[in-house]
Scaffold this motif. Structure first.
Motif, PDB file in Angstrom:
ATOM      1  N   GLN A 175      29.248  45.737  26.267  1.00 29.86           N
ATOM      2  CA  GLN A 175      28.115  45.359  27.092  1.00 29.86           C
ATOM      3  C   GLN A 175      26.937  46.299  26.843  1.00 29.86           C
ATOM      4  OE1 GLN A 175      28.904  45.736  31.289  1.00 29.86           O
ATOM      5  NE2 GLN A 175      29.713  47.803  31.111  1.00 29.86           N
ATOM      6  N   LEU A 176      25.757  45.768  27.116  1.00 33.62           N
ATOM      7  CA  LEU A 176      24.528  46.555  27.048  1.00 33.62           C
ATOM      8  C   LEU A 176      24.216  47.070  28.448  1.00 33.62           C
ATOM      9  CD1 LEU A 176      21.961  47.412  25.394  1.00 33.62           C
ATOM     10  CD2 LEU A 176      20.895  45.325  26.270  1.00 33.62           C
ATOM     11  N   THR A 179      21.285  49.224  30.497  1.00 38.80           N
ATOM     12  CA  THR A 179      19.951  49.834  30.513  1.00 38.80           C
ATOM     13  C   THR A 179      19.673  50.377  31.907  1.00 38.80           C
ATOM     14  OG1 THR A 179      19.121  48.347  28.804  1.00 38.80           O
ATOM     15  CG2 THR A 179      17.483  49.444  30.182  1.00 38.80           C
ATOM     16  N   SER A 219      19.150  53.334  27.308  1.00 40.25           N
ATOM     17  CA  SER A 219      19.803  52.077  26.974  1.00 40.25           C
ATOM     18  C   SER A 219      20.935  52.359  25.989  1.00 40.25           C
ATOM     19  CB  SER A 219      18.812  51.088  26.368  1.00 40.25           C
ATOM     20  OG  SER A 219      19.402  49.813  26.204  1.00 40.25           O
ATOM     21  N   TYR A 228      24.877  50.818  24.208  1.00 39.16           N
ATOM     22  CA  TYR A 228      25.855  49.755  24.004  1.00 39.16           C
ATOM     23  C   TYR A 228      27.234  50.357  24.223  1.00 39.16           C
ATOM     24  CZ  TYR A 228      28.854  46.253  21.906  1.00 39.16           C
ATOM     25  OH  TYR A 228      29.849  45.328  21.704  1.00 39.16           O
ATOM     26  N   GLY A 235      23.465  55.101  22.364  1.00 39.88           N
ATOM     27  CA  GLY A 235      22.200  54.363  22.375  1.00 39.88           C
ATOM     28  C   GLY A 235      21.018  55.300  22.211  1.00 39.88           C
TER      29      GLY A 235
END
Length: 243
Positions: free
Chosen positions: A70-71, A73, A104, A106, A118
């Motif tokens: 998942q990302l 941020t 941010s 990953y 990130g």
């Protein structure tokens, strides 16, 4: 300072409004939080800046599923009063300090673990100028900014509590001292590109997280006879999620 601060506040407000207006994709989540944190900045054997009362902060987390991970941020802004203390130049009180962070990463899922990396950006401003210390020294504003690479992992235990540890590798740093208001040297910008950060986050439940953050930044280059000493920053606090 004023224009920069206004710009960052606008950026934060726009980001907040976009997150609230954003129509999340299936399984993605947006969370807002408030946090309180104790802050201390030390230049060993030279000076320190610390908060008697915690800094207060607001932030947003956005999670979006991507393949096997998942990302994540995060945008956050904190502000509060700090005191200055130096054996050479005295003390000042109730100086306003602002901290803005954008990060941010990953995160890759591996059973009960997540491995993540990130990019991150940290901006700090000491609104310190226009004062006189207890020893008669004039003060000046000061800005620092870091670009860094976060690398870390998270572990979820049987009670569904999560502990995360993170190493922040400094890519570039810059310190600007607004000396033009107090000397003929003018404002001086110094690169400070060696250092690292560490952070630990403990998720007690969906609403409460405890965290601790640390930075160790090496001495800067010398510009016009001025340099930024090696320094350390310690922060610890509690984060409360609202949704």
């Amino acid at each position: 300072m004023t224009k920069t601060l206004i710009y960052l506040k606008i950026l934060f407000a726009v980001a907040c409004s976009q997150c609230f207006a954003f129509e999340a994709k299936p399984n993605s989540t947006i969370s807002t939080f408030v946090e309180v944190r104790k802050y201390q900045y030390d230049e060993p054997d030279i000076m320190s800046k610390y908060s008697d009362l915690p800094l207060f902060g607001l932030g947003i987390d956005y999670f979006a599923p991507m393949n096997t991970g998942q990302l994540h941020t995060r945008i956050k802004y904190s502000t509060g009063m700090t005191d200055y203390s130096s054996k050479n130049t005295g003390k000042t009180y109730d100086d306003i300090t602002h901290v803005f962070t954008l990060e941010s990463v990953y995160a890759l899922n591996v059973e009960k673990f997540q491995l993540f990396s990130g990019i991150g950006y940290r901006w700090l401003y000491d609104d310190w100028g226009g004062k006189t210390s207890t020893t008669g020294h004039s003060t000046y504003d000061r800005r620092s900014r870091y670009l860094y690479v976060p690398i870390g992992f998270s572990y979820r235990n049987r009670s569904n509590r999560i502990i995360s540890t993170q190493l922040n590798v400094l890519v570039s740093g810059n310190q600007k001292s607004y000396l033009g208001a107090v000397s003929n040297a003018g404002d001086i910008s110094k690169d400070q590109n060696a250092g690292y950060g560490l952070s630990v986050n403990y998720k007690l439940n969906e609403s409460i997280h405890f965290f601790s953050e640390y930075w160790d930044i090496e001495r800067s280059e010398t510009v016009q006879g001025y340099y930024e000493p090696q320094n350390e920053t310690f922060e610890t606090g509690i984060r409360f999620y609202l949704r």
